[in-house]
Structures are given as C-alpha cells and as structure tokens.
Design a protein around this motif. Sequence first.
Motif, short mmCIF file in Angstrom:
data_model
loop_
_atom_site.label_atom_id
_atom_site.label_comp_id
_atom_site.label_asym_id
_atom_site.label_seq_id
_atom_site.Cartn_x
_atom_site.Cartn_y
_atom_site.Cartn_z
N GLY A 1 24.21 34.00 2.09
CA GLY A 1 23.44 35.12 1.54
C GLY A 1 22.31 35.61 2.43
O GLY A 1 21.45 36.37 1.99
N LEU B 1 28.84 34.84 4.62
CA LEU B 1 29.52 35.29 3.41
C LEU B 1 30.42 34.19 2.85
O LEU B 1 30.46 33.96 1.63
N ALA C 1 28.33 31.77 1.05
CA ALA C 1 27.90 32.34 -0.24
C ALA C 1 29.04 32.29 -1.26
O ALA C 1 28.81 32.06 -2.44
N ARG C 2 30.26 32.48 -0.79
CA ARG C 2 31.42 32.43 -1.70
C ARG C 2 31.61 31.03 -2.28
O ARG C 2 31.97 30.88 -3.44
N PHE D 1 29.02 30.61 -4.91
CA PHE D 1 29.38 31.44 -6.07
C PHE D 1 30.48 30.76 -6.89
O PHE D 1 30.37 30.64 -8.12
N ARG E 1 29.14 27.69 -8.63
CA ARG E 1 28.23 28.06 -9.72
C ARG E 1 29.03 28.51 -10.96
O ARG E 1 28.71 28.15 -12.09
N GLU E 2 30.08 29.29 -10.71
CA GLU E 2 30.91 29.78 -11.82
C GLU E 2 31.66 28.61 -12.48
O GLU E 2 31.71 28.50 -13.70
N ASP F 1 26.58 32.37 -18.67
CA ASP F 1 26.02 33.24 -17.65
C ASP F 1 25.72 32.44 -16.38
O ASP F 1 24.72 31.73 -16.30
N SER F 2 26.59 32.58 -15.38
CA SER F 2 26.48 31.71 -14.20
C SER F 2 25.21 31.95 -13.39
O SER F 2 24.78 31.08 -12.65
N GLU F 3 24.57 33.13 -13.54
CA GLU F 3 23.34 33.34 -12.76
C GLU F 3 22.19 32.47 -13.30
O GLU F 3 21.17 32.29 -12.64
N PHE G 1 17.63 36.23 -11.41
CA PHE G 1 18.31 34.93 -11.33
C PHE G 1 19.52 35.07 -10.41
O PHE G 1 20.14 36.13 -10.39
N PRO G 2 19.96 34.07 -9.72
CA PRO G 2 19.35 32.75 -9.57
C PRO G 2 18.29 32.69 -8.47
O PRO G 2 17.62 31.68 -8.31
N ASP G 3 18.10 33.82 -7.74
CA ASP G 3 17.22 33.81 -6.57
C ASP G 3 15.78 33.38 -6.89
O ASP G 3 15.12 32.75 -6.07
#
Lengths: 379, 81
Positions: free
Chosen positions: A33, A41, A44-45, A48, A51-52, A62-64, A238-240
């Motif tokens: 990110g 990228l 980051a994937r 992601f 997290r999901e 809500d994964s964020e 979120f999540p940042d």
Amino acid sequence: MIYLDNAATSFPKPKEAIERLNDFVLNIGGNPGRSGHTLSLEAARIIFEAREKLTNFIGGHDSERLIFTQNGTESLNLAILGLLHQGDHVITTSMEHNSVMRPLTFLQKEKGIQLSVVQCSKEGIIDIDRLKSLLKKQTKAVIINHGSNVIGTVQPIDEVRKIIDDRILILDACQTIGSYPVDVEESGIDILCFSCHKSLYSIQGLGAVYMKSHIELTPLRFGGTGSKSESIEQPTVFPDKYESGTPNTPAIASLLGGLIFIENTGLTKIVERKGILRKKITEGLSAIEGIELFGPKNTLSVDLLPTVSFNLKNRLPSEVGYILNKAQIYTRIGLHCSPLAHKTIGTYPRGTVRVAPGYFTTDDDIERFLEVVRNIAES
Amino acid sequence: MQNHKAYFLLFHTIHDVLRVDKILKKIAAQYELVPVPRNLSTDCGMCIKLENDIESIKSHIEGIRMDKCFLFNGNEYVDIT
C-alpha cells in the motif's frame, strides 16, 4: 523432540503457512500500500485476502474493522488504552493474563479509572452473580479472558453478555481462537482481541483486533499509512487509522496459509482432536501417584481447551520442567504471566507445569510425556 | 500518457481499492490498478483506472466510500466526484 507449549505459540506450523511465508519472502517482499509498483500491490493483496478471510472466520461483517497488531498483548492494549478514560468503571476477572491486568492497573493508577475484579472459582469459572453485583451505572466495559492460558477453562460468555446489558464486552480470545468457536455476532462481542501465532498458525509477531461499528478507539500508534500523505494528521478511516508503519506482511502471509489449513481441516475436527488430547493427558496424569491436577474436576460441565496444569508432590515445577526438558519434552513452568489466575487456583507463587498440546501432537508424544512424568514421580 | 477517455477512481485506503478490485474482477469490468496520478492526489497508493463508462459499475460499488472521481477527457482531468 516433543513440543507441548502451544499455548505460548504453536509449533510446528502447517505447511500451508510456511509455503505462503516463503512465497512472500522469496518472491514478493514489497511494502504494502505504499508504492505504485507490482510487488507493493501484491503485498497489499495478501493483507487484503487475509483480512477478509479472518473477518469471515470470526463471524465479522466488515473487514476494514479487523486491525492487525503485533500480538495479542498489543491488541488488548489498543482495546483497553484506546477505550477507557478517567471516571470509567471496568470489570474484569481473576483469571486474566497480565496483558489485561497490567494496562488496567496502569489506567487505575495513572488515569483514574475504577477497576473491579470478579473472583472466579478455584476451577477458574466466572461467578455470574458476583459479576452482576459489581455492575454500576458508570461501568463502561467488561473484559473477559475467554480461555485460560493456565488451566484451559472456557468462560460462559453468552451468560456474561446477557447480564451486562449494553455495556461493551471485550473478549481476550488469545487461547480460544482456532481452538474453540469464536463468533463476534453470535456472542455479542464488541471488541475481540487475539494473537494469530497460536492456533491460527501464523509465525510470531502478529495479532488482531476486531471492533464492531459502534466502537471507536484512540490509536496506539500514529504515523505513515500510505494514505492521505498530504496530511500531518492521523487518518480517521479504517483500517489505516490503527495500522501506522510497515506491517508484518510475512506473518500475515503465513496467517493466510494458517487460515487455509483450518478451512481445509475443519475447525470441528481440530476442536475434537484437542479434546481427545486433553482427555489423554488428564487421564494419564491422574493415574500417576502424587500428581495434583488443576481446573474443573467435572469436565462435562464446562468447555475446556487442551491446556492442562499440574504439579508433582514434593517437586518444584521448575525441577519437573527441567527433567522434561532434558528428555526433549518442552512444557512451560511458573506463573504463565497470570499471577491472579494462579492465586485463583491456589498455586501462587509456586506456579505449575503447563502442558499445552497442539493439533499436530501425536498419541505417541503424550505416551512419552506421561512415561517421563511417571519416572520422575517414582524416582 | 494515454490520450483516450478514462475514469480515475480514488479511495481512502488501499483496503477499499482492493474491495473495488475484487468486485470489478467479478463483473469482468475493463479496468486497471494504477498509481494515483500525482496531479490528482498526494496519496502514495493505487487507484482504479476504468475504461468502461462509470455508470455501468456504480451500483456494484456504491457501498464503498469513494474519495474522488476524475474523468480524463483526452486533454485534462475533470473532477466529477
């Protein structure tokens, strides 16, 4: 070598976790990110996807709102320090780990929060009536150790949820996650804190917090997120908001592999296997002269993790642990960072020998462990 | 630099960019993840460059908060957020 310290961290890790870890370290390696290139990228994937998958695993919507941390301790610190303010009252139990007791004691001394500790039974179970009697108007949150890292008892959190009305329920699921079903929706958990390197099989250095949509915490860390870089203020999204600094992507990659392993194996099968291991250990130890076992005697009335604590008559836990170590059997002795829990079960300050098998522990491992304990008892 | 029409969709976090990425992949939209053009934002991250008409994907991503949306008309970026 027989590893029986899975309550501290799981070992070995499933091959899926190692494969994902290796793939990241060997082939990807980018900082997620942050930069516009392919490796950033790809990193980051991975985060992601993990997290999901993890949000789905705990029944979240809500994964964020699933935040990665360094470990269970940081997760609990974020929940406790980020939520409680001067004048708030909080209730916890006498079975807590120091990752709960130390931040709470700090807030009590330095920030003027009020703290009540519900005394649990000698078998480690929370007394719901006592908890009810401690509730006050200004009680903001109740923090519960879901599964004991000392004796493996699982608290009846559905009963806790029922009596605390709309107060915030913070659950320390470091020991239960991946070893026992945890569902934030079904159990009405407002903030779920856990480590990922135990029964979710990531490598060390990873924990997580999930907070429901009505929860806002003050971040523990501030800094770069790769987003809103023009601003010197912390992002509010979120999540940042909670994930400043380079994350532990290698550990997150291994977590993804761990979650795939659990999915393929089935949590029910894992829970059943761990139940069998507990039974083998407790039955085997009970048959040895001079053994004192801690925790519930009537094991049908409570849910239990495979973690077992015991002592041997006229032997210090350190002596027993030393001899086991010589035989290449790795347990953990002492207070397990949980002085209140040991006071509750009557083993403070001596501590216990803790045996914590994992999914990969074999029947032969347990037989060998019991044989060595038997030899110590007879010598 | 391209010279044809395209939309640039900017989001608040890489997490949201990847949520949109997942959806667009599912509906087989024509898109690409590209670095956020520096003239549009100071973000260090990625954004979605969309070749389709934005209207065709809007309903699919309405649950995700978009930060900004630009139309590149061949000459300049127009803020259509």
